[in-house]
Design an enzyme around this catalytic site. Structure first.
Site, mmCIF file in Angstrom:
data_model
loop_
_atom_site.group_PDB
_atom_site.id
_atom_site.type_symbol
_atom_site.label_atom_id
_atom_site.label_comp_id
_atom_site.label_asym_id
_atom_site.label_seq_id
_atom_site.Cartn_x
_atom_site.Cartn_y
_atom_site.Cartn_z
ATOM 1 N N HIS A 232 -17.466 -26.890 48.696
ATOM 2 C CA HIS A 232 -16.398 -27.482 47.886
ATOM 3 C C HIS A 232 -16.646 -27.156 46.425
ATOM 4 C CE1 HIS A 232 -13.323 -30.219 46.526
ATOM 5 N NE2 HIS A 232 -14.184 -30.864 45.772
ATOM 6 N N LYS B 114 -12.307 -29.639 37.842
ATOM 7 C CA LYS B 114 -12.768 -28.280 38.162
ATOM 8 C C LYS B 114 -11.618 -27.276 38.098
ATOM 9 C CE LYS B 114 -14.340 -29.495 42.212
ATOM 10 N NZ LYS B 114 -14.021 -30.947 42.137
ATOM 11 N N ASP C 189 -11.057 -24.882 45.290
ATOM 12 C CA ASP C 189 -11.210 -25.988 46.241
ATOM 13 C C ASP C 189 -12.226 -25.690 47.347
ATOM 14 O OD1 ASP C 189 -10.417 -28.663 47.129
ATOM 15 O OD2 ASP C 189 -9.636 -27.611 48.884
ATOM 16 N N ARG D 258 -31.258 -31.304 27.383
ATOM 17 C CA ARG D 258 -30.842 -31.060 25.998
ATOM 18 C C ARG D 258 -31.498 -29.819 25.403
ATOM 19 N NH1 ARG D 258 -30.685 -36.413 22.436
ATOM 20 N NH2 ARG D 258 -29.479 -34.929 21.177
#
Length: 342
Positions: free
Chosen positions: A142, A163, A181, A247
């Site tokens: 997916h 997405k 998808d 980060r």
């Protein structure tokens, strides 16, 4: 996880650029279920203890030369044993003429006999590459697969996180859509994972509130691609204060799919963030790392250099302070001696 069950001989003829000597009417009904190709050398000598009947049988210069030294009865008997109902087809390389005995035996079983101008090694490679791709074990994932700066990026995340909208923005910025998808992935070799779209979803993109759009129709043929190597996974996650996100760029994880480890990075999603630009930056940074440049290493090196400079400055300041204290002490001692004399 699923496996493509078969490929027709007609598909093989088209994609491996083969000629048809006999059996054109049987190409669609003959199926191939394995990517392995057989070179029947021992079989020509009469050794059939192990004969892979379900494989394409490839005859090259060696096999054809050996067959010319056999009598008609011997060769016909061998060819009749080789032409089994489960055998998909015979292929003769190097533009050689197939033996009459092979054609006679193939007609009895309705087996196609194919040919190629290429050498045995080349035609073997072409057929194997095509069949490996088509018959490889596949897994359905997916997500959305896009080509960004030549890198295949699989965008994953919870349903409704954005997405498809991000993929649409990337397409508008000149990148290409592979699948939306549902992405079918398969292992091409030990280090390569390929991704493609199911036939029913090819070139289509679902945007909530609009519906399904055809990317090729709206943006042109340059906006889509049939398949690509999955080089990077970008996972979109909802931003929360409690969640910890990388980060510095040294927290890349790997996702194990089949036998391939694919790098994965997680990007927090919150209002106001332009995900398309972030994904473009991630793609360029990943390419730079692949070429040997790592911004995290540069930051670490600069930080270490700064610490060294600060350490030297601290030592210099400490030495100057000590020198000043000694000088002050000498002055105080000199005044005390002058007082004692008086």
């Amino acid at each position: 996880m699923f496996l493509t069950e078969s490929v027709t001989v007609a598909d093989l003829v088209k994609n491996a650029r083969l000629d048809v000597y006999y059996g054109k009417e049987y190409l669609e009904e003959r199926t191939i279920s394995t990517a392995d190709i057989s070179r029947p050398g021992l079989e020509l000598t009469g050794f059939f203890n192990y004969y892979p009947v379900k494989r394409i049988q490839l005859l090259g210069i060696t096999e054809i030369s050996y067959s010319k030294g056999m009598s008609h009865e011997e060769l016909l008997d061998v060819m009749q044993q080789m032409c089994q109902p489960q055998t998909p087809a015979f292929v003769v390389s190097t533009q050689l003429d197939p033996p009459e005995e092979l054609l006679e035996a193939a007609k009895e079983q309705h087996l196609p006999v194919l040919g190629s101008k290429l050498t045995t090694s080349r035609v073997l490679s072409n057929m194997t590459n095509y069949l490996d791709d088509k018959l490889a074990e596949r897994k359905s994932l997916h997500g959305v697969l896009v080509d960004v700066y030549g890198l295949g990026i699989l965008i994953t995340g919870d349903s409704g996180i954005g997405k498809s909208e991000t993929a649409l923005e990337l397409v508008k910025r000149g990148h290409r859509l592979i699948a939306d998808d549902r992405v079918e992935v398969y292992q091409q070799d030990e280090q390569t994972l390929m991704g493609t779209a199911p036939a029913i979803l090819r070139h289509l993109l679902e945007i909530r509130g609009i519906g399904i759009i055809d990317v090729m129709t709206l943006f042109g043929a340059g906006a889509v691609r049939s398949q690509t190597k999955v080089a990077l996974i970008i996972h979109l996650a909802n931003y929360t204060k409690e969640a910890k996100f990388d980060r510095l760029g040294n927290g890349t994880q790997n996702v194990h799919i089949f036998d391939v480890d694919v790098p994965k990075i997680t990007i927090p999603v919150r209002t106001g963030r332009n995900l398309a630009i972030i994904i473009e930056a991630a793609a360029m940074n990943f390419r730079a790392q692949s070429m040997g440049y790592d911004a995290t290493e540069t930051f670490d090196r600069n930080l270490n250099n700064l610490i060294k400079v600060n350490s030297k400055n601290d030592e210099k300041h400490k030495e100057e302070q000590e020198h000043l204290e000694e000088k002050n002490k000498d002055l105080i001692d000199g005044r005390d001696k002058d007082s004692d004399k008086k």
